[in-house]
Design a protein around this motif. Structure first.
Motif, PDB file in Angstrom:
ATOM      1  N   SER A 172      14.069 -15.820  23.013  1.00  0.00           N
ATOM      2  CA  SER A 172      13.818 -17.166  23.515  1.00  0.00           C
ATOM      3  C   SER A 172      13.149 -17.966  22.394  1.00  0.00           C
ATOM      4  CB  SER A 172      12.931 -17.130  24.762  1.00  0.00           C
ATOM      5  OG  SER A 172      11.670 -16.547  24.482  1.00  0.00           O
ATOM      6  N   PRO A 173      13.372 -19.269  22.343  1.00  0.00           N
ATOM      7  CA  PRO A 173      12.798 -20.079  21.260  1.00  0.00           C
ATOM      8  C   PRO A 173      11.274 -19.943  21.184  1.00  0.00           C
ATOM      9  CG  PRO A 173      14.482 -21.312  22.397  1.00  0.00           C
ATOM     10  CD  PRO A 173      14.260 -20.066  23.203  1.00  0.00           C
ATOM     11  N   GLY A 174      10.803 -19.499  20.038  1.00  0.00           N
ATOM     12  CA  GLY A 174       9.365 -19.252  19.840  1.00  0.00           C
ATOM     13  C   GLY A 174       9.050 -17.792  19.630  1.00  0.00           C
ATOM     14  N   GLN A 175       9.927 -16.910  20.115  1.00  0.00           N
ATOM     15  CA  GLN A 175       9.759 -15.494  19.840  1.00  0.00           C
ATOM     16  C   GLN A 175      10.211 -15.182  18.409  1.00  0.00           C
ATOM     17  OE1 GLN A 175      11.998 -13.742  23.382  1.00  0.00           O
ATOM     18  NE2 GLN A 175      10.297 -12.291  23.177  1.00  0.00           N
ATOM     19  N   PRO A 235       5.098 -16.175  23.208  1.00  0.00           N
ATOM     20  CA  PRO A 235       5.659 -15.143  24.091  1.00  0.00           C
ATOM     21  C   PRO A 235       6.999 -15.597  24.652  1.00  0.00           C
ATOM     22  CG  PRO A 235       3.929 -16.352  25.210  1.00  0.00           C
ATOM     23  CD  PRO A 235       3.904 -16.822  23.774  1.00  0.00           C
ATOM     24  N   ALA A 236       7.715 -14.676  25.246  1.00  0.00           N
ATOM     25  CA  ALA A 236       9.039 -14.987  25.793  1.00  0.00           C
ATOM     26  C   ALA A 236       8.942 -15.980  26.949  1.00  0.00           C
ATOM     27  CB  ALA A 236       9.715 -13.703  26.271  1.00  0.00           C
ATOM     28  N   SER A 237       9.870 -16.930  26.981  1.00  0.00           N
ATOM     29  CA  SER A 237       9.977 -17.877  28.090  1.00  0.00           C
ATOM     30  C   SER A 237      11.332 -18.564  27.997  1.00  0.00           C
ATOM     31  CB  SER A 237       8.856 -18.919  28.046  1.00  0.00           C
ATOM     32  OG  SER A 237       8.959 -19.809  29.148  1.00  0.00           O
ATOM     33  N   THR A 238      12.018 -18.673  29.112  1.00  0.00           N
ATOM     34  CA  THR A 238      13.360 -19.257  29.126  1.00  0.00           C
ATOM     35  C   THR A 238      13.339 -20.721  28.694  1.00  0.00           C
ATOM     36  OG1 THR A 238      14.024 -17.795  30.927  1.00  0.00           O
ATOM     37  CG2 THR A 238      15.361 -19.769  30.578  1.00  0.00           C
TER      38      THR A 238
END
Length: 232
Positions: free
Chosen positions: A126-129, A78-81
């Protein structure tokens, strides 16, 4: 007559001195350029897509099962900075700042400074999305020397890149390929366009330094894909 000859000798002496100064300056410049550290450039082989070992690559989707039905490959977060970047193979460990757009709608880059940091382009995933998360950093500067991405061109397919996120997860990416593009033929869609997996793009300057424009002629782009994640 004596005064004139003496004057001529002075003028000839000044001319010879000027030539010597020019030659000395050229020598100093040549020695300086030879002594200067040049950022590594990726070989042609680094642009060949990495052949992942399917026996060790995680393909479990982390997130809504509907993603798999949409043709999304690999793990997804999921999105996360993003807050921190680590590239162990080239010794990079950098806090991440957020970058936006300049007034002319070009992508911002981190400010030049002694504490060179990388930055995340916040209008990218964001990295992972799913999609290409974009991280940028300077290769070097005349005032401060090597930047955070000075060694980026030495990155090789198969190496790992870790991005720590605000939700206390670490997204682990594997480098797929490393390419140097002329800035005059930068493939914007390939670098920034949609993907069917969680991707990462690391971007800096590279190639030959143009002394006239005071800038590098190329961009180095590292392409990577998410392979796993863990708690920070």
């Amino acid at each position: 007559m004596r005064t004139e000859q003496h004057g001529r000798r002075l003028r000839l002496g000044a001319g010879a001195l000027a030539v010597l100064l020019i030659l000395a300056g050229a020598l100093i410049l040549t020695v300086g350029l030879r002594a200067q550290r040049h950022a590594p450039q990726p070989p042609a082989s680094a642009a060949i897509p990495y052949a992942a070992d399917t026996a060790t690559t995680s393909t479990t989707t982390v997130g809504p099962p509907a993603l798999a039905a949409r043709g999304i490959r690999g793990p997804v977060l999921p999105a996360s900075t993003p807050t921190h970047l680590d590239i162990p193979a080239i010794g990079v460990s950098s806090a991440l700042m957020e970058l936006g757009l300049n007034a002319d709608h070009t992508v911002q880059v981190p400010p030049l400074g002694r504490d060179s940091r990388a930055g995340w382009y916040r209008y990218s995933p964001s990295p992972g999305q799913v999609g290409p998360a974009v991280l940028l950093g300077h290769v070097d500067s005349a005032q401060y020397g090597p930047g955070v991405f000075f060694e980026l061109g030495a990155t090789r397919p198969g190496e790992l890149v870790s991005v720590t996120r605000a939700d206390h997860t670490v997204a682990v990416f594997r480098v797929d390929r490393v390419v140097s593009y002329s800035k005059n033929a930068f493939p914007t869609l390939e670098v920034y366009g949609n993907t069917d997996h969680a991707a990462l793009r690391l971007i800096t300057c590279g190639g030959r330094f143009d002394l006239t424009s005071h800038s590098y002629e190329n961009n180095i782009v590292v392409y990577a894909s998410l392979v796993s994640s863990h708690r920070a």
